[in-house]
Write an enzyme that holds these catalytic residues in place. Structure first.
Site, PDB file in Angstrom:
ATOM      1  N   MET A 202       0.716  10.622  -6.264  1.00 29.45           N
ATOM      2  CA  MET A 202       0.690   8.944  -6.971  1.00 29.45           C
ATOM      3  C   MET A 202      -0.988   8.423  -6.537  1.00 29.45           C
ATOM      4  O   MET A 202      -0.178   6.933  -5.635  1.00 29.45           O
ATOM      5  CB  MET A 202       2.266   8.066  -6.823  1.00 29.45           C
ATOM      6  CG  MET A 202       3.344   8.898  -7.272  1.00 29.45           C
ATOM      7  SD  MET A 202       4.975   8.821  -6.962  1.00 29.45           S
ATOM      8  CE  MET A 202       4.695  10.182  -5.808  1.00 29.45           C
TER       9      MET A 202
ATOM     10  N   MET B 128       1.610   8.690  -1.809  1.00 31.18           N
ATOM     11  CA  MET B 128       1.520   8.068  -2.352  1.00 31.18           C
ATOM     12  C   MET B 128       0.341   6.643  -1.373  1.00 31.18           C
ATOM     13  O   MET B 128       0.263   7.097  -0.288  1.00 31.18           O
ATOM     14  CB  MET B 128       3.099   7.003  -2.193  1.00 31.18           C
ATOM     15  CG  MET B 128       4.123   7.678  -2.695  1.00 31.18           C
ATOM     16  SD  MET B 128       5.569   6.612  -2.369  1.00 31.18           S
ATOM     17  CE  MET B 128       6.933   7.723  -3.337  1.00 31.18           C
TER      18      MET B 128
ATOM     19  N   ASP C 171      12.041  14.323 -12.677  1.00 36.87           N
ATOM     20  CA  ASP C 171      11.562  13.488 -10.784  1.00 36.87           C
ATOM     21  C   ASP C 171      12.406  11.814 -10.669  1.00 36.87           C
ATOM     22  O   ASP C 171      11.647  11.427 -11.709  1.00 36.87           O
ATOM     23  CB  ASP C 171      10.443  12.835 -10.904  1.00 36.87           C
ATOM     24  CG  ASP C 171      10.309  12.760  -9.124  1.00 36.87           C
ATOM     25  OD1 ASP C 171      11.547  12.995  -7.824  1.00 36.87           O
ATOM     26  OD2 ASP C 171       9.256  12.744  -8.385  1.00 36.87           O
TER      27      ASP C 171
ATOM     28  N   ASP D  89       5.302  13.704  -2.244  1.00 37.30           N
ATOM     29  CA  ASP D  89       5.054  12.517  -3.230  1.00 37.30           C
ATOM     30  C   ASP D  89       3.809  12.418  -1.995  1.00 37.30           C
ATOM     31  O   ASP D  89       4.038  12.147  -1.108  1.00 37.30           O
ATOM     32  CB  ASP D  89       6.389  11.807  -3.356  1.00 37.30           C
ATOM     33  CG  ASP D  89       7.131  12.548  -4.161  1.00 37.30           C
ATOM     34  OD1 ASP D  89       7.271  12.081  -4.948  1.00 37.30           O
ATOM     35  OD2 ASP D  89       8.628  12.708  -3.800  1.00 37.30           O
TER      36      ASP D  89
ATOM     37  N   GLY E   1      15.042  14.609  -4.473  1.00 40.63           N
ATOM     38  CA  GLY E   1      15.465  14.373  -2.610  1.00 40.63           C
ATOM     39  C   GLY E   1      16.309  13.540  -2.183  1.00 40.63           C
ATOM     40  O   GLY E   1      17.192  14.510  -1.418  1.00 40.63           O
ATOM     41  N   SER E   2      16.901  12.621  -2.432  1.00 41.44           N
ATOM     42  CA  SER E   2      18.238  11.798  -1.407  1.00 41.44           C
ATOM     43  C   SER E   2      19.873  12.845  -2.302  1.00 41.44           C
ATOM     44  O   SER E   2      20.011  12.835  -0.688  1.00 41.44           O
ATOM     45  CB  SER E   2      18.460  10.432  -1.629  1.00 41.44           C
ATOM     46  OG  SER E   2      18.294   9.937  -3.450  1.00 41.44           O
TER      47      SER E   2
ATOM     48  N   GLY F 244      16.146  10.416  -9.148  1.00 44.48           N
ATOM     49  CA  GLY F 244      17.801   9.889  -9.257  1.00 44.48           C
ATOM     50  C   GLY F 244      18.646  11.168 -10.216  1.00 44.48           C
ATOM     51  O   GLY F 244      19.346  11.113 -10.474  1.00 44.48           O
TER      52      GLY F 244
ATOM     53  N   HIS G 120       2.783  15.830  -5.955  1.00 42.82           N
ATOM     54  CA  HIS G 120       3.005  15.013  -6.979  1.00 42.82           C
ATOM     55  C   HIS G 120       2.196  13.130  -6.979  1.00 42.82           C
ATOM     56  O   HIS G 120       2.734  13.117  -5.481  1.00 42.82           O
ATOM     57  CB  HIS G 120       4.779  14.714  -6.801  1.00 42.82           C
ATOM     58  CG  HIS G 120       4.883  12.535  -7.752  1.00 42.82           C
ATOM     59  ND1 HIS G 120       5.448  12.755  -7.962  1.00 42.82           N
ATOM     60  CD2 HIS G 120       3.781  12.642  -8.955  1.00 42.82           C
ATOM     61  CE1 HIS G 120       5.821  11.440  -9.021  1.00 42.82           C
ATOM     62  NE2 HIS G 120       4.424  11.040  -9.587  1.00 42.82           N
TER      63      HIS G 120
ATOM     64  N   GLY H 282      15.969   7.563  -3.363  1.00 42.64           N
ATOM     65  CA  GLY H 282      17.833   7.011  -3.807  1.00 42.64           C
ATOM     66  C   GLY H 282      17.810   5.986  -5.378  1.00 42.64           C
ATOM     67  O   GLY H 282      18.270   4.871  -4.551  1.00 42.64           O
TER      68      GLY H 282
ATOM     69  N   HIS I  93       8.699  19.805  -2.994  1.00 45.78           N
ATOM     70  CA  HIS I  93       8.204  19.020  -4.177  1.00 45.78           C
ATOM     71  C   HIS I  93       7.869  17.539  -3.116  1.00 45.78           C
ATOM     72  O   HIS I  93       8.617  17.451  -2.119  1.00 45.78           O
ATOM     73  CB  HIS I  93       9.035  18.006  -4.610  1.00 45.78           C
ATOM     74  CG  HIS I  93       8.551  17.463  -5.643  1.00 45.78           C
ATOM     75  ND1 HIS I  93       7.768  17.450  -7.175  1.00 45.78           N
ATOM     76  CD2 HIS I  93       8.317  15.353  -5.803  1.00 45.78           C
ATOM     77  CE1 HIS I  93       7.791  15.879  -7.484  1.00 45.78           C
ATOM     78  NE2 HIS I  93       8.364  14.831  -6.659  1.00 45.78           N
TER      79      HIS I  93
ATOM     80  N   SER J 285      12.611  17.154  -3.021  1.00 41.91           N
ATOM     81  CA  SER J 285      11.465  16.385  -2.294  1.00 41.91           C
ATOM     82  C   SER J 285      11.459  15.460  -1.240  1.00 41.91           C
ATOM     83  O   SER J 285      13.097  15.039  -0.771  1.00 41.91           O
ATOM     84  CB  SER J 285      11.790  15.092  -3.460  1.00 41.91           C
ATOM     85  OG  SER J 285      11.299  14.333  -3.038  1.00 41.91           O
TER      86      SER J 285
ATOM     87  N   MET K 136       9.020  11.603 -15.250  1.00 39.69           N
ATOM     88  CA  MET K 136       9.602  10.051 -14.291  1.00 39.69           C
ATOM     89  C   MET K 136      10.891   9.510 -15.055  1.00 39.69           C
ATOM     90  O   MET K 136      10.957   8.938 -16.211  1.00 39.69           O
ATOM     91  CB  MET K 136       8.658   9.182 -13.571  1.00 39.69           C
ATOM     92  CG  MET K 136       7.143   9.270 -12.781  1.00 39.69           C
ATOM     93  SD  MET K 136       7.710  10.485 -11.490  1.00 39.69           S
ATOM     94  CE  MET K 136       8.687   9.770 -10.802  1.00 39.69           C
TER      95      MET K 136
HETATM   96  C1  DX5 Z   1       9.598   8.274  -6.831  1.00 42.65           C
HETATM   97  C2  DX5 Z   1       9.454  10.748  -6.193  1.00 42.65           C
HETATM   98  C3  DX5 Z   1      10.677  10.831  -6.103  1.00 42.65           C
HETATM   99  C4  DX5 Z   1      11.691  11.028  -5.393  1.00 42.65           C
HETATM  100  C5  DX5 Z   1      12.685  11.019  -6.056  1.00 42.65           C
HETATM  101  O1  DX5 Z   1       8.883   8.097  -6.403  1.00 42.65           O
HETATM  102  O2  DX5 Z   1       8.506  10.922  -7.900  1.00 42.65           O
HETATM  103  O3  DX5 Z   1       9.905  12.829  -5.764  1.00 42.65           O
HETATM  104  O4  DX5 Z   1      11.444  11.798  -4.008  1.00 42.65           O
HETATM  105  O5  DX5 Z   1      13.842  10.651  -4.936  1.00 42.65           O
HETATM  106  P1  DX5 Z   1      15.149  10.732  -5.384  1.00 42.65           P
HETATM  107  O6  DX5 Z   1      15.181  12.464  -5.580  1.00 42.65           O
HETATM  108  O7  DX5 Z   1      16.057  10.499  -4.032  1.00 42.65           O
HETATM  109  O8  DX5 Z   1      15.733  10.106  -6.666  1.00 42.65           O
HETATM  110 ZN    ZN Z   2       8.025  12.902  -6.374  1.00 47.39          ZN
END
Ligand code: DX5
Ligand code: ZN
Length: 224
Positions: free
Chosen positions: A67, A36, A174, A34, A196-197, A176, A65, A144, A32, A7, A136
């Site tokens: 949102m 928003m 997706d 995101d 992501g992180s 953590g 994705h 993070g 991926h 991500s 999710m």
């Molecule tokens: C959160 C996003 C995720 C995010 C995940 O709203 O949809 O895709 O990047 O990040 P990590 O892997 O750090 O939880």
């Molecule tokens: Zn996402």
């Protein structure tokens, strides 16, 4: 087959092309993205123009994705910008069947997403038309965050429903996803792992991606 979807939310936005290349070199096979809107989720990120630039930077599928509210109004923009997969939230789409068909009509794979508080049963009437279901494992809006364990039984339930009813959607997770959580979601049936992180947070994205994928693949071999 297990796939890693890095991500870019946690990547360095000034160097997205290089960051994606590193993550792909480590085995990432889906990017991926995101999106928003500051309404459906309390954060604002990127829109179709960034997807258009990413399209020139990688051949990997772009997994957008969304949102956002009013997703129908933006789907064509994302598809034209080069999105390959588009997923929308069950909670944000009052006419979910129409929205998913609209994604497909734009030539993209259609995915549906559920928040931690939404039960799998809310998807009963669309599971036959979706290409993937994204579970999710955090409340969307930020990278993070800590993994919410309730996602595991939802992944397992989706895998059971798929087998019972002969559907073909893939299961994505997706939020953590890292070394301490990846084995559990893979054993439950997750096939597309968004991270992501764990990929872009600290250190080198190539090494991080490779290590996470390795942990995921060994967990999938232990699956019974
Ligand atoms: C959160 C996003 C995720 C995010 C995940 O709203 O949809 O895709 O990047 O990040 P990590 O892997 O750090 O939880
Ligand atoms: Zn996402």
């Amino acid at each position: 087959m297990i796939e890693l979807a890095p991500s870019i939310l946690s990547a360095d936005f000034a160097h997205l092309a290089e960051q994606i290349e590193r993550a792909a070199a480590g085995g990432g096979t889906v990017i991926h993205v995101d999106v928003m809107d500051g309404h459906f989720v309390p954060n604002i990120t990127i829109g179709a123009p960034v997807v258009k630039s990413l399209r020139k930077a990688t051949r990997l599928p772009l997994d957008c994705h969304l949102m956002i509210e009013n997703a129908d109004e933006y789907i064509t923009d994302f598809a034209e910008a080069g999105a390959d997969w588009i997923s929308v939230h069950q909670e944000a789409c009052p006419h979910l069947n129409r929205t998913l068909n609209h994604i497909k009509g734009n030539g993209c794979r259609a995915g549906v997403v559920i928040n931690p508080a939404t039960p799998v049963e809310m998807l009963n009437e669309v599971l036959d038309i979706v290409d993937h279901v994204l579970v999710m494992s955090v409340n969307p809006g930020f990278g993070g965050q800590s993994f919410i364990p309730g996602a595991v039984h939802k992944i397992r339930r989706l895998a059971e429903i798929r087998a019972e009813r002969g559907y073909s959607f893939r299961i994505e997770v997706d939020g953590g996803i890292a070394h301490d959580t990846v084995a559990e979601v893979v054993r439950a049936g997750a096939e597309i792992l968004v991270a992501g992180s764990a990929v872009f947070g600290k250190g080198d994205a190539k090494l991080n991606a490779a290590a996470l994928l390795e942990a995921a693949r060994s967990a999938s071999l232990q699956k019974v």
